[in-house]
Scaffold this motif. Structure first.
Motif, short mmCIF file in Angstrom:
data_model
loop_
_atom_site.label_atom_id
_atom_site.label_comp_id
_atom_site.label_asym_id
_atom_site.label_seq_id
_atom_site.Cartn_x
_atom_site.Cartn_y
_atom_site.Cartn_z
N GLY A 171 0.82 -1.22 0.00
CA GLY A 171 0.00 0.00 0.00
C GLY A 171 0.84 1.26 0.00
O GLY A 171 0.47 2.27 -0.60
N ASN A 172 1.99 1.21 0.65
CA ASN A 172 2.89 2.35 0.70
C ASN A 172 3.45 2.68 -0.67
O ASN A 172 3.92 3.79 -0.91
N LYS A 173 3.39 1.72 -1.59
CA LYS A 173 3.85 1.94 -2.96
C LYS A 173 2.69 2.31 -3.89
O LYS A 173 2.86 2.42 -5.09
N HIS A 174 1.50 2.46 -3.31
CA HIS A 174 0.30 2.87 -4.06
C HIS A 174 -0.04 1.93 -5.20
O HIS A 174 -0.42 2.35 -6.29
N VAL A 175 0.12 0.63 -4.95
CA VAL A 175 -0.22 -0.40 -5.92
C VAL A 175 -1.58 -0.98 -5.54
O VAL A 175 -1.84 -1.20 -4.36
N PRO A 176 -2.48 -1.21 -6.50
CA PRO A 176 -3.77 -1.82 -6.18
C PRO A 176 -3.57 -3.17 -5.48
O PRO A 176 -2.71 -3.96 -5.86
N LEU A 177 -4.37 -3.41 -4.46
CA LEU A 177 -4.21 -4.59 -3.63
C LEU A 177 -5.54 -5.34 -3.55
O LEU A 177 -6.60 -4.73 -3.43
N MET B 56 8.27 -5.25 -8.62
CA MET B 56 7.58 -5.48 -7.35
C MET B 56 7.79 -6.93 -6.88
O MET B 56 8.03 -7.19 -5.71
N PHE B 57 7.72 -7.87 -7.83
CA PHE B 57 7.94 -9.29 -7.51
C PHE B 57 9.33 -9.47 -6.89
O PHE B 57 9.48 -10.11 -5.85
N ARG B 58 10.33 -8.89 -7.52
CA ARG B 58 11.72 -9.01 -7.02
C ARG B 58 11.89 -8.32 -5.68
O ARG B 58 12.61 -8.79 -4.81
N TRP B 59 11.25 -7.17 -5.52
CA TRP B 59 11.33 -6.45 -4.25
C TRP B 59 10.72 -7.28 -3.12
O TRP B 59 11.28 -7.36 -2.02
N LEU B 60 9.57 -7.90 -3.38
CA LEU B 60 8.93 -8.73 -2.37
C LEU B 60 9.80 -9.93 -2.00
O LEU B 60 9.92 -10.29 -0.82
N GLU B 61 10.43 -10.55 -3.00
CA GLU B 61 11.36 -11.66 -2.74
C GLU B 61 12.53 -11.19 -1.88
O GLU B 61 12.88 -11.84 -0.90
N ALA B 62 13.12 -10.06 -2.26
CA ALA B 62 14.27 -9.53 -1.53
C ALA B 62 13.90 -9.13 -0.10
O ALA B 62 14.76 -9.14 0.79
N SER B 63 12.64 -8.80 0.12
CA SER B 63 12.17 -8.40 1.46
C SER B 63 11.81 -9.59 2.33
O SER B 63 11.34 -9.42 3.45
#
Length: 169
Positions: free
Chosen positions: A97-103, A118-125
């Motif tokens: 939500g902080n990235k303003h992406v529809p959820l 976003m996929f890679r960011w979520l994996e890295a997180s």
């Protein structure tokens, strides 16, 4: 044919009439004004007068003696996550939500339209995202419209990330 309102939903009003589907992408379900063709070629103009009206899977737009026109939300590539705890659910929803992406929340899963950065960011997180083809149906309501910070920043940033992503996916 001009449609100004939804007259029901197929899940609440099953019928034996012929069904003509109006296929929409997930992001088209929130548009107030649009022009599309049904699978049988009927030209439909949707013109909702009130703000905040949203089309949902199975919504009935038209009905006569022989047939009905019903909304079908098309499958799309999405990032799907199955949080293992309430803390993980809250954290992942906050970060997305902080990235303003529809959820979307469906079947105890968190979904969002697929974007490789976003996929890679979520994996890295440390999250465990999966890429799946699904119908995005249950858009979380927000009191803020999706937007970027600054006039062009998020748009340019997204384009740069997409250019940098490998072409194999």
């Amino acid at each position: 044919m001009i449609i100004n309102q939804i007259i029901g939903n197929l899940s609440e009003n099953p019928t034996g009439k012929t069904i003509d589907y109006l296929d929409l992408e997930w992001f088209e379900t929130t548009k107030r004004i649009q022009r599309k063709k049904t699978r049988q070629g009927i030209d439909v103009a949707i013109k909702f007068l009130r703000e905040g009206q949203r089309l949902r899977e199975g919504d009935i737009l038209f009905e006569d003696a022989e047939k009905i026109i019903v909304i079908n939300v098309l499958e799309t590539e999405a990032i799907v996550m199955s949080p293992t705890s309430l803390l993980e659910m809250g954290t992942v929803c906050y970060e997305i939500g902080n990235k303003h992406v529809p959820l979307f929340i469906q079947n105890d899963q968190v979904l969002l339209p697929f974007e490789m950065p976003m996929f890679r960011w979520l994996e890295a997180s440390g999250f465990k995202p999966e890429k799946q083809s699904v119908k995005l149906l249950n858009l979380l309501k927000s009191n803020v419209e999706p937007h970027g910070h600054g006039s062009l920043g998020s748009t340019i940033f997204t384009k740069i990330l997409k250019m940098a992503a490998p072409k194999d996916e």
